[in-house]
Structures are given as C-alpha cells and as structure tokens.
Design a protein around this motif. Structure first.
Motif, PDB file in Angstrom:
ATOM      1  N   ILE A 169       7.295  -2.677  11.106  1.00 17.10           N
ATOM      2  CA  ILE A 169       6.880  -2.926   9.438  1.00 17.10           C
ATOM      3  C   ILE A 169       5.214  -2.769   9.530  1.00 17.10           C
ATOM      4  O   ILE A 169       4.571  -2.380   8.601  1.00 17.10           O
ATOM      5  CB  ILE A 169       7.337  -4.288   9.229  1.00 17.10           C
ATOM      6  CG1 ILE A 169       8.695  -4.698   8.820  1.00 17.10           C
ATOM      7  CG2 ILE A 169       6.285  -4.684   7.715  1.00 17.10           C
ATOM      8  CD1 ILE A 169       9.048  -5.958   8.327  1.00 17.10           C
ATOM      9  N   THR A 170       4.715  -2.997  10.513  1.00 17.05           N
ATOM     10  CA  THR A 170       3.133  -2.961  10.637  1.00 17.05           C
ATOM     11  C   THR A 170       2.776  -1.462  10.729  1.00 17.05           C
ATOM     12  O   THR A 170       3.396  -0.758  11.092  1.00 17.05           O
ATOM     13  CB  THR A 170       2.663  -3.522  12.212  1.00 17.05           C
ATOM     14  OG1 THR A 170       3.282  -4.759  12.283  1.00 17.05           O
ATOM     15  CG2 THR A 170       1.216  -3.788  12.129  1.00 17.05           C
ATOM     16  N   THR A 171       1.618  -1.327   9.927  1.00 22.91           N
ATOM     17  CA  THR A 171       1.131   0.106   9.517  1.00 22.91           C
ATOM     18  C   THR A 171       0.430   0.514  10.906  1.00 22.91           C
ATOM     19  O   THR A 171      -0.482  -0.082  11.347  1.00 22.91           O
ATOM     20  CB  THR A 171       0.033   0.050   8.489  1.00 22.91           C
ATOM     21  OG1 THR A 171       0.639  -0.796   7.319  1.00 22.91           O
ATOM     22  CG2 THR A 171      -0.423   1.468   8.052  1.00 22.91           C
ATOM     23  N   PRO A 172       1.002   1.604  11.298  1.00 16.77           N
ATOM     24  CA  PRO A 172       0.290   2.296  12.754  1.00 16.77           C
ATOM     25  C   PRO A 172      -1.108   2.565  12.426  1.00 16.77           C
ATOM     26  O   PRO A 172      -1.303   3.014  11.286  1.00 16.77           O
ATOM     27  CB  PRO A 172       1.090   3.390  13.093  1.00 16.77           C
ATOM     28  CG  PRO A 172       2.498   3.376  12.372  1.00 16.77           C
ATOM     29  CD  PRO A 172       2.084   2.708  11.160  1.00 16.77           C
ATOM     30  N   ARG A 186       4.845   8.118  12.432  1.00 15.40           N
ATOM     31  CA  ARG A 186       4.561   7.377  13.717  1.00 15.40           C
ATOM     32  C   ARG A 186       5.651   6.074  13.448  1.00 15.40           C
ATOM     33  O   ARG A 186       6.276   5.752  14.749  1.00 15.40           O
ATOM     34  CB  ARG A 186       3.244   6.530  13.640  1.00 15.40           C
ATOM     35  CG  ARG A 186       2.194   7.560  13.717  1.00 15.40           C
ATOM     36  CD  ARG A 186       0.914   6.994  13.949  1.00 15.40           C
ATOM     37  NE  ARG A 186      -0.354   8.100  14.410  1.00 15.40           N
ATOM     38  CZ  ARG A 186      -1.042   8.847  13.591  1.00 15.40           C
ATOM     39  NH1 ARG A 186      -0.843   8.450  12.268  1.00 15.40           N
ATOM     40  NH2 ARG A 186      -1.818   9.580  13.899  1.00 15.40           N
ATOM     41  N   ARG A 187       5.974   5.650  12.518  1.00 15.23           N
ATOM     42  CA  ARG A 187       7.174   4.558  12.315  1.00 15.23           C
ATOM     43  C   ARG A 187       8.290   5.255  12.782  1.00 15.23           C
ATOM     44  O   ARG A 187       9.109   4.755  13.685  1.00 15.23           O
ATOM     45  CB  ARG A 187       7.212   4.290  11.003  1.00 15.23           C
ATOM     46  CG  ARG A 187       6.532   2.890  10.712  1.00 15.23           C
ATOM     47  CD  ARG A 187       7.230   2.335   9.487  1.00 15.23           C
ATOM     48  NE  ARG A 187       6.192   1.076   8.976  1.00 15.23           N
ATOM     49  CZ  ARG A 187       5.164   1.566   8.113  1.00 15.23           C
ATOM     50  NH1 ARG A 187       5.157   2.599   7.470  1.00 15.23           N
ATOM     51  NH2 ARG A 187       4.175   0.282   7.670  1.00 15.23           N
TER      52      ARG A 187
END
Lengths: 150, 352
Positions: free
Chosen positions: A115-118, B18-19
């Motif tokens: 969920i965290t934005t890279p 990236r996700r």
C-alpha cells in the motif's frame, strides 16, 4: 464406450476438514502481534506454504474477521488487502492477471508494504506533475507554472 | 532491454509499476518457499539485478523439458526471457537457424565470457567419440566442454542432463553421461525430473538471478528449496499410509477411497521433488492425485529400478531426516503391506 458414469468413485471426506493447523496459526499470530505491539517488529506468514485445508482457511477467516480498511490494488492483476478485526493483522492476497491466487499472506504490521507509495514513484510523480502543470495556463500574476523557476 | 539496465529500470520503461514489481516478488518468494517477510529484500535484490545471458544447449533429449518450461505459470516463460534473462541461444525457441544461429551463440559466448549461465537439457553421448549425437557437425560432448569454459555456472535441466536419464538406461547404447560427469570445474545445479516442474525451472533461474549465487544443494546437486522433501512426506494421501490403508489394485475399494498407492508401486517415499506441493498445470494436480503412483522420475536411474508397479522392496527410511515415531509405525505397516503385495503380484503373474 460405456461412459465414465460406470466407474464408481466415492469421495470420502474428513469429518470437519479441520487439521488443527489453523488453530496453531492463531497462537503464532498472537505472539507476533505481541512483538509488533512491544517492539514494533513486523512479520509475515505465507498461507500457501502451510498445510491448511479449505476448512482451516475458512476457520481462520471467520476467526480473524474483517476490520476497518480494505484496499484493492490494480497492478499486474488484482491485489486485495484488508485489515482483520485484530488491528495490525492484515490479509494480503495477490492475484495474477487471469484471476488466480499467486500469493496469500498474513502480514503483522501497521501498514502493508504494497500500500505504501514506493519512494522512487514519489520522485517520478513529482517530475510528471511539473510537466503536466506546464501545460496549464499560468495563474494570474505569475509568468510561469514551472515550480523550479518560481 | 539492453544488458546494462537493471531489472527495475527495464520494467519501469515497459510500464510495470514498482508496486507491481513488489507484488511479483511476493509471489516469487511464495513459490520459492522463502519466508513471506523476505519479499521486500527479494524485491531490492532483483531490482538491482542485471539480466544474465543464458545459452541453452539441447543434447540427447525429447524436448519435454522445454515443453514443460513453456508452461510455467509463475513466473511465465515470457516474463523470464523478455525481462529477467537474455536467452541468447535456444534451438527450439529461437527464430534463427543454421550458420546464423551458430554465429549468434559464438558471439554471445564471446561477449559474456565468464558471466553467462549455461543451461543444458539432455544427456551427453560419449560413445564413438560422441558421434551418436551432433549439432552442426560438432559432437555434443565437445560443444558442452567448449561452452562450459566461459560459463559462470551450469544448470542441468531434466533427469537426462542431471543423471543421464532414459538415454543412459540399460544397456546405454550411446554411452550417455550426465553433465556432471563431463564438466568438473564449474558449479552445477541439477533440476531433475522427467520433465521437471515448470515453476521449478523458472524458480531456480529467478533465484540465481536475484541472489547471483548458487542455491543450497542436496547430495545430487538439486536445490533444497524444491527437492528437500520426498513426495511421500508432503503427500495428501500420507495419513492413509500411516493408518495402513492401501489400494490393492487400481479399481478396488481402496483406490476409489483415495487410499495410499504404496502397494501399487508408488515411488513417493524415495523420490525428492516438489510435485505434491507445487503440483502441475497451474497447481491443478499431480500424478498421485490423479490416482497413479509416483514413478520417481527425479531420482538417478529411475528407469532401471524395476517395475513402476512393484512396491518398493526396501524400507523407506530417509537417510537424511529421522522419522517421527508415528511415521515409523506407518512405515512398518507399509513394509509389511509391500511384502504381501509383491507376493500377490507374483501369484497373478504366474496365473497368467
């Protein structure tokens, strides 16, 4: 050909299908949640790597329940994330583009990584935003929309 | 993708977020039986990886291993060869042929000398100076020796290249040998099976790519993550073995009830592979689930170990891991049952 119906097949089902492993897993979650609460240590359990029957999984799902947050991520197929009724225990199920489960994980964390934005995405987004901003007419009183020039 | 880009750079260029990459790594970690908490580290390692050149040589084989590879579900072959590896030479999959193909292989070997991954399927014929099996006028054994010189590591895909397989079966007319008999100075990973499970082939290649190192191997040089347990240890019919419930023929009550196939010759207790867990055809089934015993195809000389339908004649002691007391009880039942079954089979044969 006499047909497959002539072949007598009898499926013998286990009584309730529970192996006891689901129950054991909940004890494991208890310990890991304690570590998260006291030390902030995160952890993850791969449900597909454990010998769990369909009944075990159902029992686990019913026991853990559903909490306040659910998210669906659309990247290389769907990923479903929800917090269980026990805050800090998340279920993250990854699906392939044709809808098959490719990983199914219980994460003990305050926020699942998916969920965290890279960080790299933030840097890229910043550049793209400025580029898009350049296409808009400038605000009154400003000669340009370029962040760097202002 | 050019060879200097990292995997992350290449995937981003192709519009893979990236996700999506992190998700891919979570699935990969699950497949490779790594702890789920290792996925972020895997993603970090893989993002920085540069895809290695792969040269794939096919010797005395039936192309079943390549057929298997093309059915890999996750990672798919497309992901692997377009994103993760640079498959520079593969006779079945490449478009080029003849002199052009041979020139491409030579060029790839020279360009990546000391760095490429050499994949071999098929056994190596050594009879009559290797002339039983040649490609472009060169004996397989000579091609292997030459290609091995510049390889960082060798992956033997399939039982033929790992152990000699069917070409080496008695009387072995072509003097077929496994790769490890020919090459002694390079790291070798054996991915045995006839054919190997597709996800095991791609999983081992992906793992090598991620960590840039040879995974932990067993005494037959097979990666322990996939070959660490016997089929029997992970078989869903194992509880029936422990209870002494066996199918006696393929159409009796026991077979219909899905009981243990030990008496019908199942080689699961002595076979190390991931069929019972990874399974086949997108994890749909595996031989025992379809009602047939394991043939033991990932073990050395499986073709010469007697009938597939005769119960194992030796106790199924695992020499690597002590069995739990409960399992030993089951084992005693199994051995006794096997003796009775062999006697019955002999009688049936004599009556015929």
């Amino acid at each position: 050909m006499s047909g497959l119906a002539d072949i007598g097949v009898r499926i013998v089902a286990a009584q309730d299908g529970l192996s006891g492993n689901g129950h054991a897993l909940i004890h494991e979650l208890d310990k890991r949640l304690e570590r998260l609460a006291e030390q902030g240590a995160t952890d993850a359990i791969d449900l597909r790597g454990l010998p769990l029957s369909a009944a075990d999984l159902q029992m686990l799902e019913d026991f853990l329940g559903v909490g306040e947050i659910e998210a669906r991520i659309d990247a290389l197929g769907l990923t479903r994330v929800y917090e269980t009724a026990y805050a800090g225990i998340w279920r993250v199920t990854y699906y392939s583009e044709d809808g098959k489960v490719v990983a199914d994980v219980l994460e003990v964390t305050r926020q699942p990584g998916i969920i965290t934005t890279p960080p790299g995405d933030v840097a890229d987004a910043c550049g793209r935003l400025r580029e898009a901003l350049g296409d808009l007419p400038p605000l009154p009183g400003r000669s340009t929309n370029n962040c760097e020039a202002s | 993708m050019n060879d200097d880009q990292t995997l992350e750079q290449a995937l981003l260029r192709q519009g893979v977020s990236r996700r999506a990459f992190l998700k891919y790594c979570a699935a990969l970690a699950s497949l490779m039986a790594m702890p789920a908490s290792a996925a972020p580290a895997l993603a970090e390692g893989l993002a920085k990886a540069r895809r290695p050149a792969v040269i794939w040589l096919s010797f005395q084989e039936c192309t079943g291993c390549t057929e298997s590879l093309t059915r890999s579900f996750y990672p798919t072959l497309e992901t692997l060869i377009f994103n993760m590896l640079s498959l520079d030479y593969h006779e079945t999959l490449m478009a080029a042929a003849g002199f052009q193909a041979e020139a491409a292989r030579e060029a790839a070997m020279a360009r990546n000398h000391g760095k490429y991954l050499l994949v071999v399927d098929g056994s190596v014929s050594t009879g009559l100076d290797g002339s039983y099996s040649t490609v472009a006028g060169h004996a397989n054994v000579d091609t292997l020796k030459r290609a091995a010189q510049g390889a960082a590591a060798i992956v033997a895909v399939g039982t033929c290249s790992s152990f000699g397989g069917i070409p080496k079966a008695n009387p072995n007319p072509t003097a077929a040998r496994p790769v490890s008999d020919i090459v002694h100075d390079k790291p070798i990973i054996n991915i045995s099976g006839c054919p190997p499970i597709p996800e095991v082939i791609t999983g081992v290649l992906a793992q090598y790519l991620t960590f840039g190192a040879i995974p932990e191997l067993d005494e037959h040089r097979r990666p322990r993550i996939f070959y660490g347990n016997t089929i029997h240890d992970r078989c869903y019919r194992r509880p029936f073995y422990d209870q002494g419930k066996f199918a006696k023929t393929f159409d009796d009550e026991g077979a219909r009830n899905g009981w243990c196939l030990y008496e019908l010759g199942c080689k699961g207790p002595t076979t190390y592979n991931a069929c019972a867990t990874v399974k086949w055809n997108e994890a749909t089934s595996f031989p025992i689930q379809s009602g047939h015993g394991c043939l033991g195809c990932s073990e050395p000389d499986f073709w010469d170990k007697g009938s597939f339908y005769k119960p194992l004649s030796t106790p199924t002691w695992s020499d690597r891991a002590p069995l739990a007391a409960g399992a030993v009880g089951g084992l005693a039942l199994g051995v006794a049952a096997a003796a009775v079954a062999r006697h019955r089979q002999k009688r049936i044969t004599e009556e015929q």
